[in-house]
Design an enzyme around this catalytic site. Structure first.
Site, PDB file in Angstrom:
ATOM      1  N   ASP A  10       8.265   3.672  -5.193  1.00  0.00           N
ATOM      2  CA  ASP A  10       7.650   2.421  -5.621  1.00  0.00           C
ATOM      3  C   ASP A  10       8.185   2.112  -7.012  1.00  0.00           C
ATOM      4  O   ASP A  10       7.951   2.868  -7.952  1.00  0.00           O
ATOM      5  CB  ASP A  10       6.123   2.605  -5.643  1.00  0.00           C
ATOM      6  CG  ASP A  10       5.408   1.285  -5.851  1.00  0.00           C
ATOM      7  OD1 ASP A  10       6.097   0.287  -6.149  1.00  0.00           O
ATOM      8  OD2 ASP A  10       4.177   1.264  -5.735  1.00  0.00           O
ATOM      9  N   ASP A 105      10.379  -3.968  -3.626  1.00  0.00           N
ATOM     10  CA  ASP A 105      10.309  -2.887  -4.615  1.00  0.00           C
ATOM     11  C   ASP A 105       9.711  -1.593  -4.050  1.00  0.00           C
ATOM     12  O   ASP A 105       9.267  -0.735  -4.804  1.00  0.00           O
ATOM     13  CB  ASP A 105       9.510  -3.340  -5.848  1.00  0.00           C
ATOM     14  CG  ASP A 105       8.102  -3.754  -5.489  1.00  0.00           C
ATOM     15  OD1 ASP A 105       7.805  -3.850  -4.282  1.00  0.00           O
ATOM     16  OD2 ASP A 105       7.289  -3.987  -6.403  1.00  0.00           O
ATOM     17  N   GLU A 106       9.683  -1.465  -2.749  1.00  0.00           N
ATOM     18  CA  GLU A 106       9.099  -0.268  -2.150  1.00  0.00           C
ATOM     19  C   GLU A 106       9.929   0.157  -0.953  1.00  0.00           C
ATOM     20  O   GLU A 106      10.377  -0.702  -0.186  1.00  0.00           O
ATOM     21  CB  GLU A 106       7.707  -0.593  -1.586  1.00  0.00           C
ATOM     22  CG  GLU A 106       6.550  -0.382  -2.519  1.00  0.00           C
ATOM     23  CD  GLU A 106       5.260  -0.751  -1.804  1.00  0.00           C
ATOM     24  OE1 GLU A 106       4.766   0.061  -1.011  1.00  0.00           O
ATOM     25  OE2 GLU A 106       4.778  -1.881  -2.022  1.00  0.00           O
TER      26      GLU A 106
END
Lengths: 410, 379
Positions: A10, A105-106
């Protein structure tokens, strides 16, 4: 599905971190990434320095400013984020092809098969963290667990720049007193319902009779029972896997509320074009058109219509959406946000038409798509959309690097 | 009403009528079959006969059966139940008596009674005005229908395409059908159509029923082009169908004039290869690719859901530059099925324009061709 080692990565305050990396003057300062600061927008990503003042994602600008007076507003630059995300993906797949991009973003990495090459899950996590910091000057939190559920929980437990390993033998211990809403898959509604039953922690949920959960939620009930025990068999999909779409949609918050049907229709045409364009890119056609209207008091209204024909043309989607819009009294209720989506999809039709008129339109749209592929979206479009064209510069949660969809239109 | 009929005779008539009887209907009367005793038509032997009829309001069918009538009358009764009883009855004579809206069926060992609705409530059926009737050869008509009916569109957003265009003039007659992706056109000339003249759009249901009833029988049948109805008079039965409102699109405009590349290929070989290769085509598009070269063509298909692909090469005779075309395999097969002779000719232009398909073997006084629009292949 035995003995898997799954990493969840993350990126910490991703958009803000990328902005701080791009502009070193912002380093160490409370940065608020938002949409167009002149229009109405919310905080998309506050930096950790701003979070310290209590600023959260989704806050209004004035709320955020009130909490953190010295914060610096930065308008989001999706192109930058996409570039960094693409770099990250290239980095991750050097370790394993099983990289499932969860959002911009993960992502999840299944490293079960590459530990002889790169070491244990912890070693790999440290290597990745080091390279992310060195190559991109941003940090990430990593969770390691025997499945996606626990890996995600792990990365969530320590932010920023954390590394949490949930060993299989410690699962019960970690989950026992964990509030249920911390688990991925339990949202506010289910939380509220379960709280009413006296279920607050995963331990309580795990002991709750599964038959009752099943009666309440069906298959979801069984899933709730599983995740409370830390069980999750879902695989990490390879980075180039494209899940067949169930629907394609866009929504748009108007720069200001409108009570004018014609204004609303113009935005509807733009949205329909965007939806149609994405349908055609994925080689989809759909026959159910769904319109969402959010009115100024944030009430969301919606209706859908299923027609006989499969559509992939903006104008056809628009006409269907307008038919739904006409059922609402726009002049009285007003419009804050409009959303158009098309579902009931089929894949792969490129049948040309014999009928000259339809054939000409197919050729025209084909040519327009070619031009827009080359010069950017809406380089060629309907006259009605030329003046005062607005776009919402936001990356949707559905963003995936390999879909080759231009930023700003997801 | 009272009459006696041979089970096999009445069953045969009823089974034909069943084609028209709607399976589900909002109007209860439409699920019923009309039974009515009438005087024999002209030209047929003396005595009375039984008229049985059904309608779904779009199409209706009447059949005349020779029965021994002892008391005139009429009734309508639930069609499916009636047919079920007759179908299960033993062969032999069956006596029917209608009284007070009930029909009693006397079989060998007992009797059955079913409730009905008075015949007066049955929709009025179009009458056959023999003065306006023209005779057409049943085999010419069946041939035209078979060669075009597959291309009729099911897309209800374009109603005019939901039927075949049938045009008759002087000594020539033509039938055209298209769904916007393929088109079939057959025309016949120097035939005796006995003055049939006009242009109508006929729904496929009536055409299919006609083909089913006539089969290979060669006889003249009566045709009446009405204002909004079409009537086929087959002597012992009459089919009438609602016509589809026009105008029919200008199909002439879509017939390509500049297709200069000719591809000649064995029909059966192409059909069997297409069937085989298309097993691994996309379930929805049925896309099959023809890569044509001077003396051979490769047929290929891919189905990403199955992770499958298929490829076969067959000989052909082609005079244009090498080209790759995508087609819906089902469309190709539908067309090949209707082509006469051992070979077919494709007349082509570009991978995104309509291809024409002709039979190599031409029948005298007949012209037949199909158009097929390709699928755009991914770049």
């Amino acid at each position: 599905m035995q003995n898997r080692t799954i990493l969840h990565l993350d990126m910490n305050a991703f958009f803000a971190a990328v902005e701080q990396r791009t502009n070193p003057h912002l380093k160490g300062k409370p940065v608020l990434v938002c949409g167009n600061p002149k229009g109405r927008t919310v905080i998309i990503s506050p930096s950790y320095e701003a979070r310290a003042f209590g600023v959260k994602t989704g806050m209004n600008l004035w709320e955020a400013k009130k909490l953190c007076k010295n914060s610096i507003l930065v308008e989001c630059n999706p192109a930058n984020y996409v570039e960094v995300a693409n770099h990250l993906q290239k980095l991750f797949i050097q370790f394993t092809p099983l990289v499932e991009i969860f959002s911009i973003d993960e992502c999840f990495l299944d490293v079960s098969g590459c530990q002889r090459l790169f070491g244990s899950g912890r070693d790999i996590a440290l290597k990745i963290k080091k390279r992310v910091r060195e190559e991109l000057d941003i940090t990430c939190s990593v969770g390691i667990g025997p499945n996606k559920l626990l890996a995600k929980l792990g990365s969530h437990l320590k932010k920023p720049d954390g590394l949490v390993i949930i060993e299989p033998e410690k699962i019960q211990q970690v989950l026992e007193n964990l509030p249920i809403q911390e688990l991925c898959g339990i949202g506010p509604r289910i939380t509220e319902k379960l709280n009413k039953l006296g279920v607050y922690t995963c331990g309580q949920l795990a002991r709750y009779p599964v038959e009752i959960l099943q009666r309440m939620y069906g298959i979801v009930g069984l899933h709730l029972h599983d995740i409370a025990w830390g069980v999750d068999d879902s695989p990490v999909m390879p980075y180039d896997y494209v899940e067949p779409a169930k629907s394609v949609g866009h929504s748009f918050t108007l720069p200001k509320d409108t009570f004018d049907r014609e204004v609303a229709k113009k935005y509807l045409l733009q949205l329909s074009e965007q939806v149609a364009r994405r349908l055609r890119k994925g080689n989809y056609k759909g026959k159910t058109v769904h319109l969402i209207i959010r009115i100024p008091d944030f009430t969301t209204l919606g209706q859908q219509v299923t027609i006989r024909k499969f559509l992939d043309e903006g104008v056809e989607i628009y006409h269907t959406a307008v038919k739904i819009l006409d059922k609402f009294n726009v002049e009285a209720i007003g419009v804050r946000l409009l959303g158009v989506s098309v579902s009931n999809l089929i894949c792969g039709s490129s049948q040309l038409s014999l009928m000259p008129e339809e054939n000409r339109r197919q050729c025209l749209i084909y040519a327009m798509d070619k031009i827009n592929d080359k010069y950017g979206e809406f380089s060629v479009t309907w006259g009605r959309l030329v003046s005062g064209f607005k776009q919402n510069n936001i990356i949707s949660p559905a963003w995936r690097p390999h879909k080759n969809i231009r930023f700003g239109y997801n | 009403m009272k009459f006696v009929a041979q089970r096999s005779k009445i069953l045969e008539g009823l089974l034909n009528i069943l084609n028209v009887l709607p399976t589900r209907s909002t109007l209860p009367i439409l699920s019923n079959i009309l039974l009515e005793t009438t005087e024999a038509k002209e030209g047929k032997g003396a005595g009375s006969q039984l008229k049985i009829a059904a309608t779904d309001l779009d199409m209706s069918m009447m059949s005349y059966l020779p029965v021994a009538v002892s008391k005139k009358g009429s009734i309508t009764i639930p069609g499916k139940t009636f047919v079920d009883i007759i179908r299960e009855a033993q062969e032999g004579e069956i006596a029917f008596t209608a009284t007070d809206n009930r029909l009693e069926i006397k079989l060998e060992n007992g009797s059955y009674k079913i409730g009905g609705i008075p015949a007066a409530e049955f929709p009025k059926l179009p009458e056959v005005n023999t003065a306006r009737q023209n005779k057409v050869s049943s085999q010419d008509l069946v041939r035209m229908v078979r060669k075009t009916v597959f291309a009729i569109s099911g897309d209800e957003t374009r109603p005019a395409l939901n039927g075949a265009l049938w045009k008759a003039e002087d000594e020539s007659m033509l039938m055209v059908a298209t769904d916007g992706h393929r088109l079939a056109k057959v025309s016949m000339k120097n035939k005796k159509f006995h003055g049939l003249s006009g242009s109508v759009i006929v729904p496929p249901k009536a055409l299919n029923l006609l083909v089913k009833l006539i089969g290979d029988e060669d006889k003249d049948i009566g045709v009446i082009f009405g204002d909004n109805h079409l009537i086929f008079n087959l002597e012992d039965s009459v089919i009438s169908s609602r016509l589809i409102e026009g105008p029919y699109p200008n199909y002439e405009a879509v017939i390509p004039k500049d297709n200069d590349k000719k591809l000649i290929v064995e029909k059966e070989l192409l059909a069997s290869t297409t069937r085989r290769v298309s097993i691994l085509s996309n379930n929805f598009t049925h896309q099959i690719k023809f890569a044509v070269k001077k003396d051979k063509m490769e047929l290929s298909a891919a189905n990403t859901d199955l992770g499958g692909e298929a490829r076969e090469t067959i000989p052909c005779d082609y005079d244009g530059e090498e080209m790759e075309l995508g087609f819906n395999a089902n469309y190709v097969l539908d067309i090949l099925k209707q082509m006469d002779g051992d070979k077919v000719t494709f007349s082509l232009n570009t991978p995104v324009s309509a291809g024409m398909i002709f039979p190599r073997e031409k029948k005298e006084n007949e012209e037949y061709f199909c158009l097929i629009m390709p699928l755009r292949l991914a770049d």
